[in-house]
Design an enzyme around this catalytic site. Sequence first.
Site, PDB file in Angstrom:
ATOM      1  N   GLU A  59     -47.352 -20.868  -1.622  1.00 51.94           N
ATOM      2  CA  GLU A  59     -46.183 -20.240  -1.816  1.00 51.94           C
ATOM      3  C   GLU A  59     -45.507 -20.339  -0.435  1.00 51.94           C
ATOM      4  OE1 GLU A  59     -49.169 -18.650  -2.564  1.00 51.94           O
ATOM      5  OE2 GLU A  59     -48.795 -17.962  -4.581  1.00 51.94           O
ATOM      6  N   PHE A  82     -46.541 -13.118  -8.884  1.00 53.96           N
ATOM      7  CA  PHE A  82     -46.400 -11.666  -8.643  1.00 53.96           C
ATOM      8  C   PHE A  82     -45.655 -11.756  -6.987  1.00 53.96           C
ATOM      9  CE2 PHE A  82     -49.561 -12.037 -11.939  1.00 53.96           C
ATOM     10  CZ  PHE A  82     -49.517 -10.566 -12.381  1.00 53.96           C
ATOM     11  N   ASP A  84     -46.210  -9.727  -4.994  1.00 51.28           N
ATOM     12  CA  ASP A  84     -47.296  -9.484  -4.024  1.00 51.28           C
ATOM     13  C   ASP A  84     -47.684 -10.824  -3.056  1.00 51.28           C
ATOM     14  OD1 ASP A  84     -49.055  -6.939  -5.427  1.00 51.28           O
ATOM     15  OD2 ASP A  84     -47.718  -8.019  -6.352  1.00 51.28           O
ATOM     16  N   HIS A 126     -51.189  -6.657  -7.411  1.00 49.82           N
ATOM     17  CA  HIS A 126     -50.427  -7.195  -8.460  1.00 49.82           C
ATOM     18  C   HIS A 126     -49.407  -6.068  -8.909  1.00 49.82           C
ATOM     19  CE1 HIS A 126     -53.776  -9.763  -8.966  1.00 49.82           C
ATOM     20  NE2 HIS A 126     -53.036 -10.684  -9.699  1.00 49.82           N
TER      21      HIS A 126
END
Lengths: 325, 349
Positions: A59, A82, A84, A126
Site C-alpha cells: 500500500e 479495504f 483499513d 475490515h
Amino acid sequence: MTIAYLEAIRLALGESLDEDPRVFLYGQDIAGAFGGAFKVTKGIAERHQDRVLNSPISEDAMAGIAIGAALEGMRPVIEFQFADFATIAFNQFVNHAATIHWRTGRSCPFVARLPVGGTPGGGPFHSQMPESWLSHHPGLVVVAPATVADAYFMLKDAIACLDPVMFCEHKYLYYHLKADFDKTRAEHLPLGAAAIRRGGGDCTIISYSGMVHEALRAAEILSRDHDLDCEVIDLRCLRPLDTETILNSVARTGRVVVATESWPFGGVAAEVLALVSSEGFSHLDAPPRRLCALDTPIPFHPDLFAAHHPDAERIADVVLETMAF
Amino acid sequence: MKPQPQKLPSIASPKASDPASINDLRVRHLRWMILARALDDRMCKLKAQNLVPGSVFTGRGQEAFSAAGGMLLRPGDVFAPLIRDQAGRLAFGETIIDVVRTCMGKRTSSMRGRDGNIHRGNIDLGLLPMISHLGAMVSVVVGMLMARRFQGKLVGNDLCVGMASIGDGGMNAGALHEAVNAAAVEKLPMVLLVANNQVAYSTFNDRTYACKDLVDRAAGYGFNGQSCDGTDAAACLAAIGDAVARARRGEGPQMVVATLLRLAGHGLHDPADYITPELKSRFGDCIQLDSNTLKIQGVLSEQDIERLWEDARTLISAAVEQAQTEPDPDPGQETWNAYAEPDLKKVRT
C-alpha cells in the site's frame, strides 16, 4: 435505469478510462476478469488491460506510485482493498501527497479509493472509517459519497480535482443501495458542497457516508411519530468542510445532531460541533450533540456490531433529547 | 510560483553528449566532488553565523559515489537524492544559488521558505524534493517511470532512467522494500544507489541488517546488483556507469552498493563520537584519494586541483552574497493555503 452504488463507481471509472488517457487504475486484484475483491473493476479491467494493473500487496508503494505518476501528468486512481489498509499508506498520504503543493507549488492529482465502513462480520480490520485521521492533514481532500449519483459524479470530480482525493466509498452501500440514475438529469453538486437531503425547520441532523441513510430514516420516524420536521445535511466533502451550508441550516433550526459511524474522539463530528459552537453559538437553542460509534475497536459478532454504531432509532432519541432541552 | 530550471554557471554541463575521454570524465567528477564539499563546508560556516535555520546535513565522504550518480544521468532522467547527495544533486543540475537560498529559507528559493535544507528539489528538472521518511521517494520514482511508460516514452534501447538514493539504514524501511519490489515487478529502468556508510545515525550495521552484504538483496528483489568501493572515484564511475547503461538498454532495475564511511555526524549538531578511530582508519577520504590518484597519473597537477577548489569557493561566495541580499518569507504575504484547487465548491466536471 436502476443501478447500485458500486455500479455507479464502475461507470465513473470506465468512462474516465474511456475519455482520458491520463487515467489508470492500480490496486490489488483489480485486473483482468477477476475485477477486484468487490468487483468494482469487473468488465472495465478487461476493456482497458493496459491501464488497469494489479499491484503487489504494497500500500505504501501504491500511494507513492500514484504520487509519482501524478507528478508526471497522469491521473492515477488507486484502489485499496479495504480502507483499513490505508494505514500502511498513511505516510505517503499525509507526509508526501498532502505537502507537495504547499512545498513546491506543484499539484499532485490522484484519487485513492477507500472502501470504508462496517458490514456484519467484518470485524476490527475490515470495517473502519479513516476520514478523521486523513482529514486532519491539510492538503488532502476527503470525500464520502452517500448516494448513487454522488458515487458517480464525485468520483469523476475527484479525478478532475488538482489535489489528492481520499475517496471514502461505503462498502455496505455497494450492493445494498440502488437508485434510478440518469446522469443527464441527476443532481450534480460541486465536489466541495454539502447537500441538504431533506429540508426542515426543527432540528438539523448532519451526517455523511452510510450514516446519511440512518439520518434520513430518523427524520422519517420523527416526522411520523413526533410531528417533527428535521433537516438532514449530507456533508459529502469532509475536508474542506462546507461550513456555510452547516451554519445556515443551524441558523434556521437552532438545534443540531451530528451522526457518524466513526469514533467520537477528534473526529469529523467533533469538528462540526466545534464549528457550530464557536461560529453558530448565537443560533443555538440547545447544546449541539453528536452520536458516534462506541469507543472500542469494531466488533466481529453481528449483534455486537449492530450495537456499536448509531442507527435511526438512536439518532431519533438524541434529536428528541435535543428538542426537549 | 513554479521553480524555474536554472543553468549552473561556469562549470560545463557534465551531461553534454561530446565524446569525453575517460580523463575528462574523471576531472569533471572531481570538480563536482570538490564543489559539493566546498558547499557543505560553507553551509556549516553559515550555520555557525546563525544564517541557516535548522541543521546542516553534509555528504562528506560520500561525494565520489553521489557525484558519479548525478553526472551519469542526463536531462529527462529522474533523480531522487537523499541527505548525503549534495554532489549528485549539483552534478544532475541543481544550482548553487538554490542550495544556498533553500538552506537560508529565502523566499526566492524553490521551497520559498516553506521547507528547507535537504528537502529542496525541482520537479521540473526531475530532481525530486525528498521527504524525511527513508524509502518514501523510491516508489515515487517508480510511479514517474510507470507514467512515462503509459505515455509511450519508455521505448527503445536508450531509455530514460530513474535513480534513487538510499543508505544502509534506509534499506530496512518497509517503504523501500515495497518500492524496490514494485520496480522489479514492472521491470523499470531504475538505478538504486545504496551508500553503505556503516552507520544509520549512530547505529552500526550489525544492529540494522543481518545479511552478509546488502548487494545480496538485489537478486532477492529481481535487481541486477553490483558493488563498488565508495571511496574510489573511478570504481564509482565504472559501477554506476555500467548500471545506468544496463537500465537504459532495457535490462531492468539495477542496484549499486558502495562501501564507504560517513566522514561527519548525522547533521552538524552531531559530533559523531561513536565513530571510533579504528573504524575511521579503515576508510579514506574519496576526494583526497582521487586527487592523489589524478596527480600520480599526471592528469592534474597540484595547482590544477587547487584551482578547482578556488573556482568552487568563488562560485559559492557569489551565491552566498546574492542570497544574503534576498528577502526572507513574509508571514503576512503567505497564502497559508495547502490546496492546489482554489475552491472545491467550484470543482464540477
